[in-house]
Motif scaffolding. Structure first.
Motif, PDB file in Angstrom:
ATOM      1  N   ASP A   1       0.987  -1.046  -0.045  1.00 33.67           N
ATOM      2  CA  ASP A   1       0.045  -0.066  -0.005  1.00 33.67           C
ATOM      3  C   ASP A   1       0.940   1.277  -0.088  1.00 33.67           C
TER       4      ASP A   1
ATOM      5  N   GLY B   1      -6.397   6.788   3.496  1.00 29.97           N
ATOM      6  CA  GLY B   1      -7.101   5.334   3.502  1.00 29.97           C
ATOM      7  C   GLY B   1      -5.910   4.483   2.649  1.00 29.97           C
TER       8      GLY B   1
ATOM      9  N   TYR C   1      -6.511  -9.713   7.572  1.00 25.19           N
ATOM     10  CA  TYR C   1      -5.492  -8.864   6.801  1.00 25.19           C
ATOM     11  C   TYR C   1      -4.290  -8.661   7.784  1.00 25.19           C
TER      12      TYR C   1
ATOM     13  N   ASN D   1      -6.301  -6.465  10.193  1.00 27.89           N
ATOM     14  CA  ASN D   1      -7.669  -5.992   9.966  1.00 27.89           C
ATOM     15  C   ASN D   1      -8.559  -7.053   9.676  1.00 27.89           C
TER      16      ASN D   1
ATOM     17  N   ARG E   1     -10.952  -7.920   7.559  1.00 23.41           N
ATOM     18  CA  ARG E   1     -11.575  -7.594   6.094  1.00 23.41           C
ATOM     19  C   ARG E   1     -10.619  -7.224   5.026  1.00 23.41           C
TER      20      ARG E   1
ATOM     21  N   GLY F   1      -8.495  -5.449   2.528  1.00 20.55           N
ATOM     22  CA  GLY F   1      -7.833  -4.215   2.482  1.00 20.55           C
ATOM     23  C   GLY F   1      -8.180  -3.450   1.388  1.00 20.55           C
ATOM     24  N   ASP F   2      -8.324  -1.859   1.407  1.00 19.48           N
ATOM     25  CA  ASP F   2      -8.759  -0.982   0.377  1.00 19.48           C
ATOM     26  C   ASP F   2      -7.646   0.060   0.184  1.00 19.48           C
ATOM     27  N   PRO F   3      -6.682  -0.061  -0.678  1.00 20.87           N
ATOM     28  CA  PRO F   3      -6.922  -0.313  -2.306  1.00 20.87           C
ATOM     29  C   PRO F   3      -6.166  -1.766  -2.415  1.00 20.87           C
ATOM     30  N   GLU F   4      -5.833  -2.442  -1.570  1.00 20.38           N
ATOM     31  CA  GLU F   4      -5.198  -3.965  -1.605  1.00 20.38           C
ATOM     32  C   GLU F   4      -5.988  -4.756  -2.402  1.00 20.38           C
TER      33      GLU F   4
HETATM   34  N1  GLY Z   1      -5.462  -0.024   3.041  1.00 25.04           N
HETATM   35  C1  GLY Z   1      -5.063  -0.446   4.214  1.00 25.04           C
HETATM   36  C2  GLY Z   1      -6.509  -0.748   4.683  1.00 25.04           C
HETATM   37  O1  GLY Z   1      -7.315  -1.203   4.336  1.00 25.04           O
HETATM   38  O2  GLY Z   1      -6.641  -0.572   6.045  1.00 25.04           O
END
Ligand code: GLY
Ligand code: AMP
Length: 422
Positions: free
Chosen positions: A213, A227, A270, A286, A288, A290-293
């Motif tokens: 990231d 984020g 995560y 995490n 859930r 990841g965003d943007p993974e």
């Molecule tokens: N990119 C980090 C997260 O989703 O927490």
């Protein structure tokens, strides 16, 4: 099958696109979705945190499978409610989602089960926290709000003054609300960061391809945390030797620890890792995707996503052989002017498809809405422009070429995604 996906960001768009590849998927419903998702799924005006609303929608559309994606509904116990209502659901229950919902919980878990993580102390009193920081007298020092904070609850203080401001804003001004009732103060680590997402049914753990990231808003990792401004996959620092060490010291021990605590974790776990001189350390868990993974990981997934998610629910993950494509992927996030501080909304986006789609590039929508036949900005992170290629360089070139075709006033993005890999 009718599928309901809870959430409405770029990550959810990537999940929906992947789920659609399964021929038995008839319809996908999103709560609430976004402008881009509305081309791939039926969007419903139900907030991702509205447990009763989502349960009612699942009933209405006769959902065969539900995917709860964002952290807040997971931590609130949406999966428990949906399971109780008879819906097969992907995602951890409330007892397991605490691994992200409380940093105090996750740090204590790692300490109890000998999982490598930065040394730390926990405080519920700002004066005591500051006394500790003063006596410790080592900077930078890391201050983390206990609860959820939109990925912004971490302060890296380079001086006592900065630490004091951080403690004040988290514990007294409560900029993250009750999430700041406790803070974790931890040792500052250095090394390359790696994100590893795993499927787990609490018995078996299957890692996905690794990713990297880019959390800071500006090039060369400058400016405040966001984020996430872009990702690449696979992460070149995550070698097979590192993977083996992580499996032995971190991944398997974490799953076992959660089982021993009576909190079996089922879903996507995560691991935010830092590869230090002393080996891999956990920076954060995490509960859930990841965003943007997710936007770079899922395009490389060969095996059907719905089949994997159902196997997790049925606790039959060990029976699946999960395959990944060769090659690499890259995602460049285009953000609204001002993000991560305040930013305008409702600005028209052009060039999404009228300039011709590039082969291998896909634009995941994050903060967009469809209005009067147009797509407009509706959030801080607006688009995740993603491409796959035979090599990372190819994927990056294609993603940036696609970025060049898109326009909205004030748009900004990092020009150095993936650069650290070369
Ligand atoms: N990119 C980090 C997260 O989703 O927490
Ligand atoms: P988090 O929200 O916990 O992922 O933290 C955000 C970012 O802060 C991480 O991606 C790291 O870059 C940084 N960070 C968090 N904890 C530490 C630490 N103990 N040492 C150094 N950097 C950290």
């Amino acid at each position: 099958m009718n599928i309901v996906v809870v959430g409405g960001g770029g990550r959810e768009h990537a999940i929906i696109r992947k789920l659609k590849e399964n021929p038995s998927v008839e319809a996908i419903h999103a709560c609430p979705g976004n402008g881009g998702i509305s081309c791939d799924a039926v969007c419903h005006d139900v907030a991702a945190t509205d447990i009763d609303g989502v349960a009612a929608l699942c009933k209405e559309v006769k959902a065969d499978f539900v995917v709860v994606t964002p952290d807040d509904p997971l931590v609130l116990g949406m999966v428990d409610a949906l399971n109780a209502a008879g819906f097969r659901t992907f995602g951890p229950n409330k007892a397991a989602a605490i691994i992200e919902g409380s940093k105090v919980f996750s740090k204590d878990l790692m300490k109890r089960y000998d999982i490598p993580t930065a040394g730390y102390e926990i405080f519920d009193d700002p004066t005591e926290a500051l006394r500790y920081i003063e006596q410790n007298d080592t900077y930078p020092i890391v201050i983390k709000a206990d609860g959820l904070a939109l990925g912004k609850g971490v302060i890296i203080a380079k001086s006592y003054e900065e630490a004091k401001d951080g403690i004040h804003s988290i514990m007294e001004d409560k900029i993250f609300g009750a999430s700041g009732n406790h803070v974790v103060i931890e040792e500052f680590l250095t090394g390359p960061e790696v994100s590893v997402l795993c499927f787990t049914d609490s018995k078996t753990i299957r890692t996905m391809v690794s990713s990297m990231d880019h959390k800071r808003v500006y090039d060369n990792d400058e400016g405040p945390n966001t984020g996430g401004m872009g990702t690449i996959s696979p992460n070149p620092f995550y070698t097979p030797e590192v993977e083996e060490e992580c499996m032995r010291k971190i991944f398997l021990p974490t799953i076992e620890a959660m089982n021993k605590e009576g909190r079996p974790f089922k879903g996507c776990l995560y691991f935010g890792l830092m590869l230090t001189q002393k080996g891999p350390y956990v920076i954060e868990y995490n509960c859930r995707f990841g965003d943007p993974e997710t936007q770079v990981v899922l395009p490389l997934l060969q095996t059907d996503l719905l089949t994997i998610m159902e196997a997790v629910y049925d606790e039959k993950l060990s029976e699946l052989d999960i395959q990944w494509k060769n090659g690499a992927s890259a995602c460049v996030v285009m953000a609204s002017g001002g993000y991560p501080k305040s930013y305008p909304k409702g600005i028209e986006i052009t060039g999404l498809d009228e300039n011709g789609q590039l082969d291998g590039a896909v634009i995941y929508h994050a903060g967009t809405k469809a209005e009067d036949g147009r797509i407009k900005t509706a959030g801080g992170r607006v688009l995740g422009v993603t491409a796959v290629g035979d090599s990372l360089q190819q994927a990056l070139d294609k993603a940036y070429e696609a970025v060049g075709k898109i326009h909205f006033d004030g748009a900004h993005y990092r020009k150095d995604i993936g650069k650290k890999s070369f």
